[in-house]
Design a protein around this motif. Structure first.
Motif, PDB file in Angstrom:
ATOM      1  N   LEU A 189       0.809  -1.214   0.000  1.00  0.00           N
ATOM      2  CA  LEU A 189       0.000   0.000   0.000  1.00  0.00           C
ATOM      3  C   LEU A 189       0.839   1.258   0.000  1.00  0.00           C
ATOM      4  O   LEU A 189       0.287   2.366  -0.059  1.00  0.00           O
ATOM      5  CB  LEU A 189      -0.928  -0.005   1.224  1.00  0.00           C
ATOM      6  N   ALA A 190       2.155   1.125   0.067  1.00  0.00           N
ATOM      7  CA  ALA A 190       3.014   2.305   0.009  1.00  0.00           C
ATOM      8  C   ALA A 190       3.189   2.805  -1.429  1.00  0.00           C
ATOM      9  O   ALA A 190       3.655   3.927  -1.642  1.00  0.00           O
ATOM     10  CB  ALA A 190       4.383   1.987   0.612  1.00  0.00           C
ATOM     11  N   ARG A 191       2.840   2.001  -2.408  1.00  0.00           N
ATOM     12  CA  ARG A 191       2.962   2.407  -3.797  1.00  0.00           C
ATOM     13  C   ARG A 191       1.830   3.370  -4.170  1.00  0.00           C
ATOM     14  O   ARG A 191       0.761   3.356  -3.544  1.00  0.00           O
ATOM     15  CB  ARG A 191       2.941   1.187  -4.718  1.00  0.00           C
ATOM     16  N   ARG A 192       2.075   4.198  -5.194  1.00  0.00           N
ATOM     17  CA  ARG A 192       1.084   5.169  -5.640  1.00  0.00           C
ATOM     18  C   ARG A 192       0.958   5.102  -7.156  1.00  0.00           C
ATOM     19  O   ARG A 192       1.906   4.748  -7.865  1.00  0.00           O
ATOM     20  CB  ARG A 192       1.476   6.585  -5.217  1.00  0.00           C
ATOM     21  N   VAL A 193      -0.234   5.445  -7.644  1.00  0.00           N
ATOM     22  CA  VAL A 193      -0.466   5.439  -9.084  1.00  0.00           C
ATOM     23  C   VAL A 193       0.125   6.708  -9.693  1.00  0.00           C
ATOM     24  O   VAL A 193       0.255   7.733  -9.009  1.00  0.00           O
ATOM     25  CB  VAL A 193      -1.974   5.358  -9.397  1.00  0.00           C
ATOM     26  N   PRO A 194       0.506   6.673 -10.963  1.00  0.00           N
ATOM     27  CA  PRO A 194       1.069   7.878 -11.594  1.00  0.00           C
ATOM     28  C   PRO A 194      -0.002   8.955 -11.772  1.00  0.00           C
ATOM     29  O   PRO A 194      -1.139   8.665 -12.145  1.00  0.00           O
ATOM     30  CB  PRO A 194       1.575   7.368 -12.947  1.00  0.00           C
ATOM     31  N   GLU A 195       0.373  10.192 -11.505  1.00  0.00           N
ATOM     32  CA  GLU A 195      -0.538  11.318 -11.652  1.00  0.00           C
ATOM     33  C   GLU A 195      -0.163  12.108 -12.901  1.00  0.00           C
ATOM     34  O   GLU A 195       0.957  12.606 -13.002  1.00  0.00           O
ATOM     35  CB  GLU A 195      -0.488  12.229 -10.424  1.00  0.00           C
ATOM     36  N   PRO A 196      -1.067  12.231 -13.884  1.00  0.00           N
ATOM     37  CA  PRO A 196      -0.756  13.007 -15.096  1.00  0.00           C
ATOM     38  C   PRO A 196      -0.518  14.471 -14.760  1.00  0.00           C
ATOM     39  O   PRO A 196      -1.099  15.016 -13.804  1.00  0.00           O
ATOM     40  CB  PRO A 196      -2.021  12.835 -15.962  1.00  0.00           C
ATOM     41  N   ASP A 197       0.323  15.098 -15.539  1.00  0.00           N
ATOM     42  CA  ASP A 197       0.621  16.512 -15.336  1.00  0.00           C
ATOM     43  C   ASP A 197      -0.420  17.374 -16.044  1.00  0.00           C
ATOM     44  O   ASP A 197      -0.115  18.178 -16.920  1.00  0.00           O
ATOM     45  CB  ASP A 197       2.028  16.827 -15.852  1.00  0.00           C
ATOM     46  N   THR A 198      -1.666  17.158 -15.695  1.00  0.00           N
ATOM     47  CA  THR A 198      -2.780  17.903 -16.286  1.00  0.00           C
ATOM     48  C   THR A 198      -3.724  18.319 -15.160  1.00  0.00           C
ATOM     49  O   THR A 198      -3.487  18.047 -13.987  1.00  0.00           O
ATOM     50  CB  THR A 198      -3.544  17.046 -17.313  1.00  0.00           C
ATOM     51  N   HIS A 199      -4.805  18.986 -15.556  1.00  0.00           N
ATOM     52  CA  HIS A 199      -5.797  19.424 -14.570  1.00  0.00           C
ATOM     53  C   HIS A 199      -7.194  18.910 -14.936  1.00  0.00           C
ATOM     54  O   HIS A 199      -8.194  19.533 -14.597  1.00  0.00           O
ATOM     55  CB  HIS A 199      -5.811  20.953 -14.485  1.00  0.00           C
ATOM     56  N   ALA A 221      -6.590  13.362 -14.030  1.00  0.00           N
ATOM     57  CA  ALA A 221      -5.623  13.766 -13.010  1.00  0.00           C
ATOM     58  C   ALA A 221      -6.272  13.802 -11.636  1.00  0.00           C
ATOM     59  O   ALA A 221      -5.676  13.366 -10.634  1.00  0.00           O
ATOM     60  CB  ALA A 221      -5.042  15.137 -13.366  1.00  0.00           C
ATOM     61  N   ARG A 222      -7.513  14.296 -11.583  1.00  0.00           N
ATOM     62  CA  ARG A 222      -8.215  14.303 -10.283  1.00  0.00           C
ATOM     63  C   ARG A 222      -8.507  12.884  -9.812  1.00  0.00           C
ATOM     64  O   ARG A 222      -8.456  12.594  -8.608  1.00  0.00           O
ATOM     65  CB  ARG A 222      -9.510  15.118 -10.409  1.00  0.00           C
ATOM     66  N   LEU A 223      -8.811  11.994 -10.761  1.00  0.00           N
ATOM     67  CA  LEU A 223      -9.022  10.590 -10.396  1.00  0.00           C
ATOM     68  C   LEU A 223      -7.749   9.991  -9.815  1.00  0.00           C
ATOM     69  O   LEU A 223      -7.786   9.270  -8.809  1.00  0.00           O
ATOM     70  CB  LEU A 223      -9.469   9.800 -11.633  1.00  0.00           C
ATOM     71  N   ALA A 224      -6.603  10.276 -10.442  1.00  0.00           N
ATOM     72  CA  ALA A 224      -5.336   9.738  -9.937  1.00  0.00           C
ATOM     73  C   ALA A 224      -5.028  10.273  -8.543  1.00  0.00           C
ATOM     74  O   ALA A 224      -4.604   9.518  -7.649  1.00  0.00           O
ATOM     75  CB  ALA A 224      -4.206  10.092 -10.904  1.00  0.00           C
ATOM     76  N   ARG A 225      -5.256  11.581  -8.342  1.00  0.00           N
ATOM     77  CA  ARG A 225      -5.001  12.147  -7.013  1.00  0.00           C
ATOM     78  C   ARG A 225      -5.938  11.554  -5.969  1.00  0.00           C
ATOM     79  O   ARG A 225      -5.524  11.250  -4.848  1.00  0.00           O
ATOM     80  CB  ARG A 225      -5.148  13.670  -7.074  1.00  0.00           C
ATOM     81  N   ALA A 226      -7.214  11.405  -6.338  1.00  0.00           N
ATOM     82  CA  ALA A 226      -8.160  10.805  -5.394  1.00  0.00           C
ATOM     83  C   ALA A 226      -7.783   9.357  -5.084  1.00  0.00           C
ATOM     84  O   ALA A 226      -7.903   8.899  -3.937  1.00  0.00           O
ATOM     85  CB  ALA A 226      -9.580  10.867  -5.957  1.00  0.00           C
ATOM     86  N   THR A 227      -7.303   8.632  -6.107  1.00  0.00           N
ATOM     87  CA  THR A 227      -6.871   7.249  -5.883  1.00  0.00           C
ATOM     88  C   THR A 227      -5.686   7.195  -4.932  1.00  0.00           C
ATOM     89  O   THR A 227      -5.640   6.352  -4.018  1.00  0.00           O
ATOM     90  CB  THR A 227      -6.500   6.594  -7.226  1.00  0.00           C
ATOM     91  N   ASN A 228      -4.727   8.102  -5.109  1.00  0.00           N
ATOM     92  CA  ASN A 228      -3.573   8.123  -4.208  1.00  0.00           C
ATOM     93  C   ASN A 228      -3.972   8.522  -2.792  1.00  0.00           C
ATOM     94  O   ASN A 228      -3.428   8.001  -1.810  1.00  0.00           O
ATOM     95  CB  ASN A 228      -2.516   9.091  -4.751  1.00  0.00           C
ATOM     96  N   GLU A 229      -4.917   9.454  -2.682  1.00  0.00           N
ATOM     97  CA  GLU A 229      -5.408   9.813  -1.349  1.00  0.00           C
ATOM     98  C   GLU A 229      -6.092   8.617  -0.689  1.00  0.00           C
ATOM     99  O   GLU A 229      -5.939   8.378   0.515  1.00  0.00           O
ATOM    100  CB  GLU A 229      -6.377  10.994  -1.461  1.00  0.00           C
ATOM    101  N   THR A 230      -6.857   7.869  -1.489  1.00  0.00           N
ATOM    102  CA  THR A 230      -7.504   6.666  -0.945  1.00  0.00           C
ATOM    103  C   THR A 230      -6.464   5.635  -0.513  1.00  0.00           C
ATOM    104  O   THR A 230      -6.595   5.006   0.553  1.00  0.00           O
ATOM    105  CB  THR A 230      -8.443   6.063  -1.999  1.00  0.00           C
TER     106      THR A 230
END
Length: 494
Positions: free
Chosen positions: A255-265, A269-278
């Motif tokens: 669970l220490a791994r994180r999904v890649p976050e695109p350099d977009t807005h 990108a929001r899905l990736a950030r929300a996934t990493n927060e989860t």
């Protein structure tokens, strides 16, 4: 193939192509209808102009033989009131759509103007008389006329009727737009003029437009599908990266791994950030659960070992059995098990009861029998579980008594829409750096304190969890007497 159609990219491409196809069909239909209407209107105008030119010549008294009827592109018929064809173009070979299929006049009519005879003398007079009689008997409008419009001699009717048909002129057959106009000649009665304008331009233009559409629309749809496929593939590429990383996390349980976050807005990108927060929250929860299990095992091991030792000694030497100590260890185990059970219920999301509770009542009940505790409470109603709120106050008082030198005070009051409970002691207080840490599970700030004084390190953690689930807050600061002051705030009922 089915798997490809089930992809988001395929559905997006298909949907975009269908939408564009519907739009193109609708636009093409509108263009064709508009083009047909415009060209048909032009043909109608041209046919009406020809019919009125001939009608003007008739109104002026020109003989049939001198009428302008020989335009190869505009077939013309002149019909008497009785439906007899009295004049037509020489090259007209066949006609339909005007109501009169005849292409050759049955008789020649004299001009009958200024007393002059027509080309055929007697026959012309007879036809003229017949036409005159027809006009006298039928000025309300004959076949193809103006439907009852009364016309004066030499007057052309204002109304024009239109029809579609075909005609063969000089061996060429084509479709025509016919205009029908009535004219009152006086001596020859009411005559009806049918004049046609060719629709070949309309047919040619519509055919050319339709050919362009049939060729261009499929090419345009292919371009739209190709562009949509490439754009969606590019847009969804980060989603595939997120999916692969999530699959790897699931397989490795890291669970220490994180999904890649695109350099977009954008949404991805929001899905990736929300996934990493989860993932971060899940990692914290799992780590907290592991630590909780380890701490609980450690806390349980000490009283269980002590109780086992006492029982083994008692079994070998009954006279040395420490019954009060065994009872104390058993009570501690019981309290610890109850705390663990309550925490498990809180972690499972158990909602508190929806009853009105006067905080002054559990405050006095929990203070009763405690020699160093004084209570100053006013009645303030809150909504929640009476048992859980009583447990919060008991835990706060237990903590205060363990750290107080001589006195513990409890105050209950109302501040606006909040019910406030303050529990203060005159001990050493809580260092500012540890004022959040004391609410963690199995935390004891005084490492030298004996574990046999009743504390398990769960009381304040349970108190805060219960208060938060009741919609309130629990904080600690320095009391006026120098010790710790725990402040509990809950929304007032109603």
């Amino acid at each position: 193939m089915r798997r490809r159609l089930d992809s988001v990219r395929a559905r997006a491409t298909l949907g975009a192509t269908l939408v564009v196809a519907v739009a193109l069909v609708a636009a093409g239909t509108a263009v064709l209808l508009s083009l047909m209407s415009s060209l048909s209107g032009q043909a109608s105008t041209l046919a009406e102009r020809t019919a009125r030119e001939v009608a003007a010549e008739l109104a002026a008294g020109l003989p049939y033989g001198q009428l302008s009827l020989d335009d190869d592109d505009r077939p013309v018929q002149v019909v008497a009131e009785d439906g007899t064809l009295v004049a037509a173009g020489e090259d007209l070979q066949r006609i339909s759509g005007t109501g009169t299929d005849a292409v050759r006049p049955t008789a020649a009519a004299p001009p009958a103007r200024d007393g002059e005879d027509g080309e055929d003398g007697e026959d012309g007079d007879d036809v003229g008389d017949d036409a005159g009689e027809g006009g006298a008997d039928g000025k309300d409008g004959g076949e193809g006329g103006d439907g009852g419009e009364a016309l004066e001699a030499g007057e052309i009717g204002d109304e024009t009727s239109y029809s579609d048909g075909s005609a063969t002129v000089d061996g060429d057959t084509a479709d025509y737009r016919f205009a029908t106009v009535s004219v009152e000649t006086g001596d020859r009665g009411t005559l009806t003029v049918h004049a046609g304008a060719p629709l070949s331009a309309e047919r040619s233009a519509v055919g050319a437009a339709l050919t362009v559409m049939l060729i261009g629309f499929p090419l345009l749809l292919a371009v739209v599908a190709g562009v949509t496929w490439r754009v969606t593939r590019r847009a969804l590429r980060p989603v595939e990266g997120i999916r692969r990383e999530m699959a790897a996390i699931t397989a490795s349980a890291d669970l220490a791994r994180r999904v890649p976050e695109p350099d977009t807005h954008d949404e991805i990108a929001r899905l990736a950030r929300a996934t990493n927060e989860t993932l971060a929250a899940l990692e914290t929860a799992v780590e907290r659960q592991r630590r909780f299990v380890a701490d609980a095992s450690h806390e349980l091991r000490s009283p269980i070992a002590s109780l086992r030792t006492q029982l083994e000694v008692g079994a070998a030497h009954p006279e040395l059995l420490d019954v009060p100590g065994a009872v104390e260890d058993t009570v501690r185990l019981q309290n610890l098990a109850a705390d663990l059970l309550l925490l498990a219920r809180l972690d499972a999301g158990e909602r508190p009861a929806d009853t009105r509770v006067d905080l002054a009542v559990p405050a006095r009940e929990q203070a009763a029998g405690r020699a160093r505790v004084t209570v100053d409470a006013e009645s303030v109603d809150v909504t929640g579980s009476r048992g859980q709120l009583g447990r919060v106050l008991a835990n706060l008082l237990d903590n205060a008594e363990r750290h107080a030198r001589s006195a513990v005070t409890v105050a209950v009051r109302r501040e606006g829409r909040w019910a406030v409970v303050e529990v203060a002691d005159d001990g050493d207080g809580v260092p500012e750096a540890d004022r959040e840490r004391v609410f963690e599970r199995f935390v004891r700030l005084d490492a030298a304190r004996s574990r046999d004084d009743g504390g398990t390190g769960l009381g304040l953690a349970i108190a805060r969890d219960v208060v938060v689930r009741h919609g309130g807050t629990l904080t600690v600061r320095q009391a006026s007497a120098g010790g710790a002051l725990f402040e509990l705030r809950l929304p007032v009922a109603g």
